[in-house]
Design an enzyme around this catalytic site. Structure first.
Site, mmCIF file in Angstrom:
data_model
loop_
_atom_site.group_PDB
_atom_site.id
_atom_site.type_symbol
_atom_site.label_atom_id
_atom_site.label_comp_id
_atom_site.label_asym_id
_atom_site.label_seq_id
_atom_site.Cartn_x
_atom_site.Cartn_y
_atom_site.Cartn_z
ATOM 1 N N ARG A 65 0.822 -1.218 0.000
ATOM 2 C CA ARG A 65 0.000 0.000 0.000
ATOM 3 C C ARG A 65 0.857 1.270 0.000
ATOM 4 N NH1 ARG A 65 -5.032 -1.929 3.845
ATOM 5 N NH2 ARG A 65 -6.528 -2.134 2.152
ATOM 6 N N LYS B 97 -13.473 -9.618 7.888
ATOM 7 C CA LYS B 97 -14.430 -8.512 8.083
ATOM 8 C C LYS B 97 -15.808 -8.963 7.580
ATOM 9 C CE LYS B 97 -10.881 -4.931 7.764
ATOM 10 N NZ LYS B 97 -10.245 -3.912 6.930
ATOM 11 N N GLY C 40 -6.386 -5.267 1.405
ATOM 12 C CA GLY C 40 -5.059 -5.116 1.990
ATOM 13 C C GLY C 40 -4.430 -6.461 2.305
ATOM 14 N N GLY D 163 -12.941 -3.951 0.911
ATOM 15 C CA GLY D 163 -14.293 -3.425 1.104
ATOM 16 C C GLY D 163 -14.601 -2.346 0.079
HETATM 17 N N1 ADP Z 1 -11.231 -18.800 9.331
HETATM 18 C C1 ADP Z 1 -10.713 -17.671 9.763
HETATM 19 N N2 ADP Z 1 -10.788 -17.313 11.055
HETATM 20 C C2 ADP Z 1 -10.249 -16.146 11.488
HETATM 21 N N3 ADP Z 1 -9.626 -15.252 10.696
HETATM 22 C C3 ADP Z 1 -9.520 -15.562 9.401
HETATM 23 C C4 ADP Z 1 -10.058 -16.756 8.867
HETATM 24 N N4 ADP Z 1 -9.796 -16.765 7.543
HETATM 25 C C5 ADP Z 1 -9.125 -15.642 7.264
HETATM 26 N N5 ADP Z 1 -8.937 -14.904 8.371
HETATM 27 C C6 ADP Z 1 -8.210 -13.618 8.505
HETATM 28 O O1 ADP Z 1 -8.779 -12.637 7.669
HETATM 29 C C7 ADP Z 1 -7.874 -11.557 7.604
HETATM 30 C C8 ADP Z 1 -8.105 -10.754 6.349
HETATM 31 O O2 ADP Z 1 -9.469 -10.370 6.270
HETATM 32 P P1 ADP Z 1 -9.957 -9.020 5.569
HETATM 33 O O3 ADP Z 1 -9.367 -7.845 6.264
HETATM 34 O O4 ADP Z 1 -11.436 -9.127 5.474
HETATM 35 O O5 ADP Z 1 -9.313 -9.139 4.097
HETATM 36 P P2 ADP Z 1 -8.804 -7.999 3.111
HETATM 37 O O6 ADP Z 1 -7.872 -7.087 3.890
HETATM 38 O O7 ADP Z 1 -8.104 -8.711 1.996
HETATM 39 O O8 ADP Z 1 -10.034 -7.263 2.661
HETATM 40 C C9 ADP Z 1 -6.495 -12.184 7.695
HETATM 41 O O9 ADP Z 1 -5.771 -11.536 8.715
HETATM 42 C C10 ADP Z 1 -6.771 -13.665 8.042
HETATM 43 O O10 ADP Z 1 -5.937 -14.166 9.076
HETATM 44 O O1 X15 Z 2 -7.782 -2.529 5.117
HETATM 45 C C1 X15 Z 2 -8.710 -1.881 4.640
HETATM 46 O O2 X15 Z 2 -9.768 -2.467 4.036
HETATM 47 P P1 X15 Z 2 -9.806 -3.983 3.441
HETATM 48 O O3 X15 Z 2 -9.434 -4.950 4.555
HETATM 49 O O4 X15 Z 2 -11.236 -4.135 3.012
HETATM 50 O O5 X15 Z 2 -8.851 -4.046 2.290
HETATM 51 C C2 X15 Z 2 -8.725 -0.365 4.614
HETATM 52 O O6 X15 Z 2 -7.509 0.168 5.098
HETATM 53 C C3 X15 Z 2 -9.927 0.154 5.413
HETATM 54 O O7 X15 Z 2 -9.777 -0.200 6.766
HETATM 55 P P2 X15 Z 2 -11.096 -0.356 7.690
HETATM 56 O O8 X15 Z 2 -11.853 -1.577 7.179
HETATM 57 O O9 X15 Z 2 -10.560 -0.531 9.095
HETATM 58 O O10 X15 Z 2 -11.913 0.912 7.533
#
Ligand code: ADP
Ligand code: X15
Length: 400
Positions: free
Chosen positions: A34, A199, A357, A381
């Site tokens: 990033r 998330k 991310g 997101g």
């Molecule tokens: N089954 C699970 N239980 C708990 N955490 C998980 C599981 N599968 C994935 N994760 C966690 O999800 C996190 C990423 O989720 P998220 O922030 O939604 O993705 P992104 O940043 O790509 O949008 C990672 O830190 C990973 O460890």
């Molecule tokens: O990591 C982020 O989003 P992402 O996990 O959906 O890629 C952005 O930095 C937004 O962070 P936030 O979901 O705490 O508002």
């Protein structure tokens, strides 16, 4: 939307809202993607003689300073990438920020401390957010929005601040929107979407829209357990969004009506304890069928049969969008599901977009060549909500 080329930046204080929310192990950045993504915008502004004030959130601190979420490591890395000194303010709008910005000469760069150390940044109260935006506005003459990963947040620095200053979109936001727009217009089919991550409550809602767009939706990561629960299976100690079970049941029913294929895990990797991500000590996970998760166990990755199933479901896709790791990829014992999906994208002939991310970091940390994918988006997101056709606060605010 104006771009930075439309602004006269020489000698001006230019506030750059970036997304420097990078994964950290203590104070060590484990993936700087990033920072690299926004560095060209900052370099361009500095080269044009701007006094660049960079601001971002990191993690989800609770509206007060918390050293675990300091942006100091990100500021240091930005300096290395730019090849110039980067000043760091130890607060966001206080004495340190004011003195740091006042001390900038043309072409110099400063990073402010984490925006979310201030309750006003994320407040739902317009007046509280506005008051914080006023304090931020006092630090700058112009605003550049380039934190694509946060444009779906109605936060002070994303939404309220650009209304207070002449503004433009940075090069990263412009590039992200150009690629994602293609996925909202002319999508080659079959269109497969892979969703995972942690998330869950943020991202379950987008399925409502994806049911109108995608041909196939593969579910993994923490999101899978709400689906398994909706199917009537127990999920032990796994991540569960119990209040979303009725919505998920409705999605499953609507998918059947529309002929959209939902693909859920058939087996999962489980453990009684969350793994130690620091020492990465062996976790000795078990493998169980997705309908037989023991009450004292937590699902932490998709299992081997699911890996094969998901690879097969991606093989003939013409377009693939993927957000969210399939498991706790930060630990080697739970990285195989995420690896299999990344490989599945590469083994297909599809136009592939990876968003988020952690998803983008996972691809790189697991040794894949990021250039082998069609597009790696810095927002998870944000890209999902963009594909949903929603008005994103941080993009709407940049319009004239
Ligand atoms: N089954 C699970 N239980 C708990 N955490 C998980 C599981 N599968 C994935 N994760 C966690 O999800 C996190 C990423 O989720 P998220 O922030 O939604 O993705 P992104 O940043 O790509 O949008 C990672 O830190 C990973 O460890
Ligand atoms: O990591 C982020 O989003 P992402 O996990 O959906 O890629 C952005 O930095 C937004 O962070 P936030 O979901 O705490 O508002």
């Amino acid at each position: 939307m104006k771009t930075i080329d439309d602004l006269q930046v020489a000698g001006k204080r230019v506030f750059v809202r970036a997304d420097l929310n990078v994964p950290l192990d203590g104070t060590t950045i484990t993936d700087d993607g990033r920072i690299r993504a926004v560095q060209p915008t900052i370099a361009k502004l500095a080269a044009a003689g701007a006094r660049v004030v960079v601001a971002s959130h990191l993690g989800r601190p609770k509206g007060a300073p918390d050293p675990a979420f300091s942006l100091a490591p990100a500021a240091e890395r930005l300096g290395e990438l730019l090849g110039q000194d980067v000043a760091f303010a130890t607060d966001t709008v206080g004495e340190s920020a004011q003195a740091t910005v006042a001390g900038l000469a043309d072409g110099q760069v400063a990073v402010l401390e984490n925006l979310r150390f201030n309750a006003g940044e994320t407040s739902k109260d317009d007046a509280e957010r506005g008051a914080f935006a006023d304090q931020l506005a006092a630090l700058a003459d112009l605003y550049v929005g380039d934190g694509f990963g946060a444009v779906h947040r109605k936060h002070a620095s994303v939404y309220d601040l650009p209304a207070r200053l002449p503004h433009a979109a940075g090069d990263l936001i412009a590039a992200e929107v150009t690629v994602l727009k293609k996925l909202t217009e002319d999508v080659k089919r079959p269109y497969a979407v892979v969703l995972g991550g942690a998330k869950v409550s943020d991202k379950l809602g987008v399925i409502d829209h994806l049911l109108e767009k995608a041909d196939r939706i593969l579910i993994g990561g923490g999101m899978a357990y709400t689906f398994l629960k909706a199917k009537g299976h127990e999920v032990g100690k796994s991540l569960l969004q119990e209040d979303q079970v009725p919505a998920v049941l409705e999605y499953l029913a609507r998918a059947e009506q529309k002929g959209v294929e939902f693909v859920l895990p058939v087996d999962v990797m489980v453990s009684t304890d969350f793994p130690d991500l620091k020492t990465k000590a062996p976790a000795n996970p078990g493998t169980v069928a997705a309908d037989a998760i023991p009450a004292d166990q937590e699902g932490l990755d998709i299992g081997p049969k699911t890996r094969e199933l998901y690879a097969a479901k991606l093989k003939d896709a013409a377009t693939i969008f993927w957000n969210g790791p399939m498991g706790v990829f930060e630990h080697p014992d739970y990285a195989n599901g995420t690896k299999a999906v990344a490989q599945g994208l590469l083994d297909s002939e599809a136009f592939t977009v990876v968003g988020g991310g952690d998803s983008a970091a996972a691809v790189r940390l697991l040794g894949f060549d990021e250039n082998a994918f069609g597009h790696i988006s810095t927002g998870g997101g944000a890209s999902l909500e963009y594909l949903e056709g929603k008005t994103l606060p941080g993009l709407a605010a940049l319009e004239d």
